[in-house]
Design a protein around this motif. Structure first.
Motif, PDB file in Angstrom:
ATOM      1  N   CYS A  98       0.862  -1.183   0.000  1.00 55.33           N
ATOM      2  CA  CYS A  98       0.000   0.000   0.000  1.00 55.33           C
ATOM      3  C   CYS A  98       0.898   1.232   0.000  1.00 55.33           C
ATOM      4  O   CYS A  98       1.676   1.438   0.933  1.00 55.33           O
ATOM      5  N   ALA A  99       0.822   2.011  -1.071  1.00 57.08           N
ATOM      6  CA  ALA A  99       1.570   3.267  -1.167  1.00 57.08           C
ATOM      7  C   ALA A  99       0.606   4.414  -0.920  1.00 57.08           C
ATOM      8  O   ALA A  99      -0.498   4.431  -1.468  1.00 57.08           O
ATOM      9  N   ARG A 100       1.026   5.367  -0.109  1.00 58.09           N
ATOM     10  CA  ARG A 100       0.151   6.472   0.267  1.00 58.09           C
ATOM     11  C   ARG A 100       0.872   7.805   0.056  1.00 58.09           C
ATOM     12  O   ARG A 100       1.938   8.036   0.609  1.00 58.09           O
ATOM     13  N   LEU A 101       0.291   8.668  -0.766  1.00 59.91           N
ATOM     14  CA  LEU A 101       0.799  10.016  -0.987  1.00 59.91           C
ATOM     15  C   LEU A 101      -0.077  10.984  -0.213  1.00 59.91           C
ATOM     16  O   LEU A 101      -1.281  11.062  -0.457  1.00 59.91           O
ATOM     17  N   VAL A 102       0.517  11.715   0.717  1.00 54.27           N
ATOM     18  CA  VAL A 102      -0.229  12.621   1.590  1.00 54.27           C
ATOM     19  C   VAL A 102       0.262  14.043   1.356  1.00 54.27           C
ATOM     20  O   VAL A 102       1.425  14.361   1.632  1.00 54.27           O
ATOM     21  N   LYS A 103      -0.603  14.886   0.846  1.00 54.40           N
ATOM     22  CA  LYS A 103      -0.279  16.289   0.593  1.00 54.40           C
ATOM     23  C   LYS A 103      -1.060  17.173   1.557  1.00 54.40           C
ATOM     24  O   LYS A 103      -2.259  17.370   1.400  1.00 54.40           O
ATOM     25  N   PRO A 104      -0.411  17.736   2.589  1.00 57.54           N
ATOM     26  CA  PRO A 104      -1.108  18.649   3.497  1.00 57.54           C
ATOM     27  C   PRO A 104      -1.189  20.044   2.897  1.00 57.54           C
ATOM     28  O   PRO A 104      -0.367  20.418   2.058  1.00 57.54           O
TER      29      PRO A 104
END
Length: 227
Positions: free
Chosen positions: A206-212
């Protein structure tokens, strides 16, 4: 000067500037790939060259579809990330890459995001999908991939790409290891000031890209402003 495109009007100079920026970003990606190949000193077979050209074709197509989405936008307020990722993922599924893929999607949130952010997210997603298709099931089984995206009105977003493959090799650290594809994904995430996280075991990745929202993007070394 302006041009009318279906429901809206796009300033021609702004469109040209946007296209130039994104082509510069894409050129930086290709130059990074060229540099890595040159340093490797390897001799490539015709099949390997075809795979490299497939990768470049996919990145060109991602950029082209981004600008088509912008041209057809009724309000000019950015890109709907969920719809864009679905389109890109289905496009990746039609390319002449190794392996087969069974794709499912879900997305939440109605907020659109900055087109440059959408380009980064889509290029990362395309790389993840390509990797899953090539490596998730060495035996040749169809890999099941689920894509989730979530956007908020403040411009923040999360993209998850999950597969049911064999996972990474033992002692592989995706935050530092890997070849050009992982280097590229880390550089693109850095250009967003986003976090690229991985969870993995023998049942998949599971790859997760998190942009705040509160972190402002900045240029990277890929060439051009990749914000």
């Amino acid at each position: 000067m302006s041009i009318s495109i279906e429901h809206g009007v796009v300033d021609l100079a702004e469109a040209d500037h946007r296209i130039a920026d994104n082509l510069a970003s894409l050129n930086g990606v290709i130059r990074l790939q060229r540099g890595a190949i040159g340093k490797s000193g390897k001799t490539f077979t015709s099949d390997q060259v075809c795979l490299l050209l497939d990768d470049i074709s996919a990145r060109l197509e991602v950029t082209a579809r981004l600008h088509k989405s912008l041209a057809l936008s009724e309000n000019g307020n950015g890109v709907h990330l969920g719809d864009f990722l679905r389109e890109i993922s289905e496009m990746i599924g039609t390319l002449a890459l190794q392996g087969k893929m069974d794709l499912t999607f879900d997305n939440s949130g109605a907020g659109n995001i900055d087109p440059r952010h959408a380009l980064h997210a889509a290029l990362i997603a395309a790389e993840l999908l390509t990797n899953a298709r090539k490596y998730a099931h060495p035996s040749g089984l169809t890999v099941k991939v689920h894509i989730h995206s979530e956007t908020k009105g403040d411009g923040s977003f999360v993209v998850e790409v999950t597969d049911d493959g064999v996972g990474f090799p033992e002692n592989f650290d995706p935050s530092t290891d890997g070849g050009l594809g992982f280097q590229l994904m880390r550089a693109l995430a850095d250009g967003l000031n986003a976090k690229l996280q991985f969870e993995h075991d023998s049942l998949g990745v599971c790859a997760r890209l998190v942009k705040p929202r509160h972190l402002a993007p900045h240029p990277t070394k890929l060439g051009g402003d990749l914000r």
